[in-house]
Design a protein around this motif. Structure first.
Motif, PDB file in Angstrom:
ATOM      1  N   VAL A 230      43.245  35.892  44.201  1.00  0.00           N
ATOM      2  CA  VAL A 230      44.582  35.572  43.700  1.00  0.00           C
ATOM      3  C   VAL A 230      45.660  36.102  44.644  1.00  0.00           C
ATOM      4  CG1 VAL A 230      46.227  36.009  41.832  1.00  0.00           C
ATOM      5  CG2 VAL A 230      43.864  35.413  41.296  1.00  0.00           C
ATOM      6  N   ALA A 231      45.462  37.311  45.174  1.00  0.00           N
ATOM      7  CA  ALA A 231      46.466  37.913  46.055  1.00  0.00           C
ATOM      8  C   ALA A 231      46.674  37.096  47.323  1.00  0.00           C
ATOM      9  CB  ALA A 231      46.053  39.345  46.412  1.00  0.00           C
ATOM     10  N   ALA A 232      45.691  36.280  47.699  1.00  0.00           N
ATOM     11  CA  ALA A 232      45.787  35.474  48.920  1.00  0.00           C
ATOM     12  C   ALA A 232      46.645  34.228  48.730  1.00  0.00           C
ATOM     13  CB  ALA A 232      44.389  35.066  49.383  1.00  0.00           C
ATOM     14  N   ARG A 233      47.031  33.927  47.504  1.00  0.00           N
ATOM     15  CA  ARG A 233      47.843  32.739  47.243  1.00  0.00           C
ATOM     16  C   ARG A 233      49.267  32.941  47.763  1.00  0.00           C
ATOM     17  NH1 ARG A 233      45.969  29.734  42.088  1.00  0.00           N
ATOM     18  NH2 ARG A 233      48.176  29.211  41.982  1.00  0.00           N
ATOM     19  N   ASP A 234      49.950  31.836  48.033  1.00  0.00           N
ATOM     20  CA  ASP A 234      51.313  31.926  48.548  1.00  0.00           C
ATOM     21  C   ASP A 234      52.372  31.549  47.517  1.00  0.00           C
ATOM     22  OD1 ASP A 234      50.938  29.213  48.343  1.00  0.00           O
ATOM     23  OD2 ASP A 234      51.106  28.790  50.496  1.00  0.00           O
ATOM     24  N   ASP A 235      51.951  31.465  46.238  1.00  0.00           N
ATOM     25  CA  ASP A 235      52.900  31.081  45.199  1.00  0.00           C
ATOM     26  C   ASP A 235      53.121  32.188  44.171  1.00  0.00           C
ATOM     27  OD1 ASP A 235      50.371  30.958  44.144  1.00  0.00           O
ATOM     28  OD2 ASP A 235      50.670  29.075  43.058  1.00  0.00           O
ATOM     29  N   LEU A 236      52.888  33.447  44.570  1.00  0.00           N
ATOM     30  CA  LEU A 236      53.045  34.565  43.656  1.00  0.00           C
ATOM     31  C   LEU A 236      54.455  35.150  43.763  1.00  0.00           C
ATOM     32  CD1 LEU A 236      49.657  36.443  44.250  1.00  0.00           C
ATOM     33  CD2 LEU A 236      50.180  34.634  42.583  1.00  0.00           C
ATOM     34  N   PRO A 237      54.891  35.864  42.736  1.00  0.00           N
ATOM     35  CA  PRO A 237      56.209  36.514  42.812  1.00  0.00           C
ATOM     36  C   PRO A 237      56.277  37.491  43.988  1.00  0.00           C
ATOM     37  CG  PRO A 237      55.384  36.516  40.552  1.00  0.00           C
ATOM     38  CD  PRO A 237      54.255  36.045  41.420  1.00  0.00           C
ATOM     39  N   THR A 238      57.402  37.519  44.662  1.00  0.00           N
ATOM     40  CA  THR A 238      57.573  38.384  45.830  1.00  0.00           C
ATOM     41  C   THR A 238      57.409  39.857  45.456  1.00  0.00           C
ATOM     42  OG1 THR A 238      59.112  36.796  46.799  1.00  0.00           O
ATOM     43  CG2 THR A 238      59.152  39.039  47.683  1.00  0.00           C
ATOM     44  N   GLY A 239      56.582  40.574  46.231  1.00  0.00           N
ATOM     45  CA  GLY A 239      56.426  42.011  46.031  1.00  0.00           C
ATOM     46  C   GLY A 239      55.661  42.410  44.790  1.00  0.00           C
ATOM     47  N   ALA A 240      54.915  41.492  44.222  1.00  0.00           N
ATOM     48  CA  ALA A 240      54.207  41.779  42.969  1.00  0.00           C
ATOM     49  C   ALA A 240      53.009  42.695  43.172  1.00  0.00           C
ATOM     50  CB  ALA A 240      53.749  40.468  42.326  1.00  0.00           C
ATOM     51  N   LEU A 241      52.607  43.350  42.095  1.00  0.00           N
ATOM     52  CA  LEU A 241      51.319  44.012  42.024  1.00  0.00           C
ATOM     53  C   LEU A 241      50.354  43.016  41.390  1.00  0.00           C
ATOM     54  CD1 LEU A 241      52.141  47.604  40.707  1.00  0.00           C
ATOM     55  CD2 LEU A 241      51.921  46.820  43.065  1.00  0.00           C
ATOM     56  N   VAL A 242      49.156  42.901  41.964  1.00  0.00           N
ATOM     57  CA  VAL A 242      48.157  41.960  41.459  1.00  0.00           C
ATOM     58  C   VAL A 242      46.958  42.754  40.958  1.00  0.00           C
ATOM     59  CG1 VAL A 242      46.689  39.977  41.987  1.00  0.00           C
ATOM     60  CG2 VAL A 242      48.906  40.229  43.129  1.00  0.00           C
ATOM     61  N   LEU A 243      46.562  42.525  39.701  1.00  0.00           N
ATOM     62  CA  LEU A 243      45.446  43.250  39.105  1.00  0.00           C
ATOM     63  C   LEU A 243      44.274  42.326  38.818  1.00  0.00           C
ATOM     64  CD1 LEU A 243      44.227  45.814  37.728  1.00  0.00           C
ATOM     65  CD2 LEU A 243      45.242  44.971  35.584  1.00  0.00           C
ATOM     66  N   GLY A 244      43.108  42.699  39.321  1.00  0.00           N
ATOM     67  CA  GLY A 244      41.869  42.029  38.958  1.00  0.00           C
ATOM     68  C   GLY A 244      41.024  42.976  38.131  1.00  0.00           C
ATOM     69  N   CYS A 245      40.433  42.484  37.054  1.00  0.00           N
ATOM     70  CA  CYS A 245      39.569  43.295  36.190  1.00  0.00           C
ATOM     71  C   CYS A 245      38.302  42.528  35.864  1.00  0.00           C
ATOM     72  CB  CYS A 245      40.263  43.645  34.865  1.00  0.00           C
ATOM     73  SG  CYS A 245      41.560  44.873  34.975  1.00  0.00           S
ATOM     74  N   ASP A 246      37.226  43.264  35.647  1.00  0.00           N
ATOM     75  CA  ASP A 246      36.013  42.642  35.132  1.00  0.00           C
ATOM     76  C   ASP A 246      35.210  43.693  34.372  1.00  0.00           C
ATOM     77  OD1 ASP A 246      34.576  39.833  35.642  1.00  0.00           O
ATOM     78  OD2 ASP A 246      33.070  41.374  35.321  1.00  0.00           O
ATOM     79  N   SER A 247      34.595  43.271  33.276  1.00  0.00           N
ATOM     80  CA  SER A 247      33.843  44.195  32.429  1.00  0.00           C
ATOM     81  C   SER A 247      32.392  43.760  32.291  1.00  0.00           C
ATOM     82  CB  SER A 247      34.467  44.271  31.025  1.00  0.00           C
ATOM     83  OG  SER A 247      35.802  44.719  31.072  1.00  0.00           O
ATOM     84  N   VAL A 248      31.490  44.745  32.266  1.00  0.00           N
ATOM     85  CA  VAL A 248      30.082  44.500  31.967  1.00  0.00           C
ATOM     86  C   VAL A 248      29.584  45.619  31.070  1.00  0.00           C
ATOM     87  CG1 VAL A 248      29.641  43.282  34.140  1.00  0.00           C
ATOM     88  CG2 VAL A 248      29.235  45.739  34.004  1.00  0.00           C
ATOM     89  N   LEU A 249      28.643  45.299  30.221  1.00  0.00           N
ATOM     90  CA  LEU A 249      28.015  46.307  29.370  1.00  0.00           C
ATOM     91  C   LEU A 249      26.695  46.718  29.997  1.00  0.00           C
ATOM     92  CD1 LEU A 249      27.953  47.867  26.618  1.00  0.00           C
ATOM     93  CD2 LEU A 249      26.554  45.970  25.760  1.00  0.00           C
TER      94      LEU A 249
END
Length: 212
Positions: free
Chosen positions: A69-88
């Motif tokens: 997602v961070a590699a996209r060029d249509d994100l808000p300028t200067g944003a923080l980008v969070l990726g999450c994933d959960s496993v049990l």
């Protein structure tokens, strides 16, 4: 002569925040904490990381989603980008989303009356600086012992098919969890205390993410 008015604290702009996840539970948790995330689904192939230990898998998938997602060029300028994933983690095995009713039923028959560890990987990128931070939060989950009819009824709702470990604590599955050890929010899908630490490590204040 009257005293000059005392100025209040400087009001800072809200730091743009992007959530690289389709999870409605994560979005709701962040919104309840004062954030207003811009949601962008990564669409990555999660199978590329199969075979990793549970905690490493959760962190690896979080990073994979975040970077895509961070590699996209249509994100808000200067944003923080969070990726999450959960496993049990149960018996050393990583259990993600069951996907089918049959798998969800098998999972619950194996989990009931036992305890597992819910791992949620967090990967945070600062688009302004290019820096990133990552960490995994782990919470012990103690499951109740629903009988076969209860398991069948729960699986029939469809809820456990689309969540890591085939359970929730914030919805229908909450009655089948008798306790947790650790951060409650982590089981929902994002650890707010851990995320605050990651935000701070990137040089920002948590309160700068609050929607004004």
């Amino acid at each position: 002569m009257t005293d000059a008015p005392t100025s209040g604290p400087t009001r800072r702009r809200t730091l743009p925040f992007v959530l690289a996840s389709a999870s409605p539970a994560r979005l709701a948790t962040l919104r309840s904490a004062g954030l207003d995330p811009h949601v962008v689904v990564s669409g990555v192939d999660e199978s590329v990381l199969d075979g990793l230990p549970p905690a490493e898998l959760a962190l690896g998938l979080a990073g994979l989603k975040c970077r895509a997602v961070a590699a996209r060029d249509d994100l808000p300028t200067g944003a923080l980008v969070l990726g999450c994933d959960s496993v049990l983690e149960l018996d050393g095995e990583a259990l993600g989303k069951p996907g089918t009713a049959e798998v969800a039923t098998e999972r619950w028959r194996a989990m009931r009356g036992r305890s597992g560890v819910l791992h949620t990987g967090h990967h945070l990128v600062d688009l302004a600086s290019g820096r990133h931070e990552e960490a995994t939060a782990s919470t012990v989950v103690h499951f109740a012992s629903p009988d076969d009819d209860e398991v069948a009824a729960y699986v029939a709702t469809g809820e456990p098919l689309h969540v890591a470990g085939a359970f929730t604590v914030d919805s229908l599955g909450g009655a089948f969890v008798r306790g947790i050890e650790g951060d409650h929010h982590n089981v929902v899908g994002v650890s707010l205390p851990l995320l605050r630490e990651l935000v701070g490590a990137l040089g920002h204040r948590w309160t700068d993410l609050w929607a004004r």
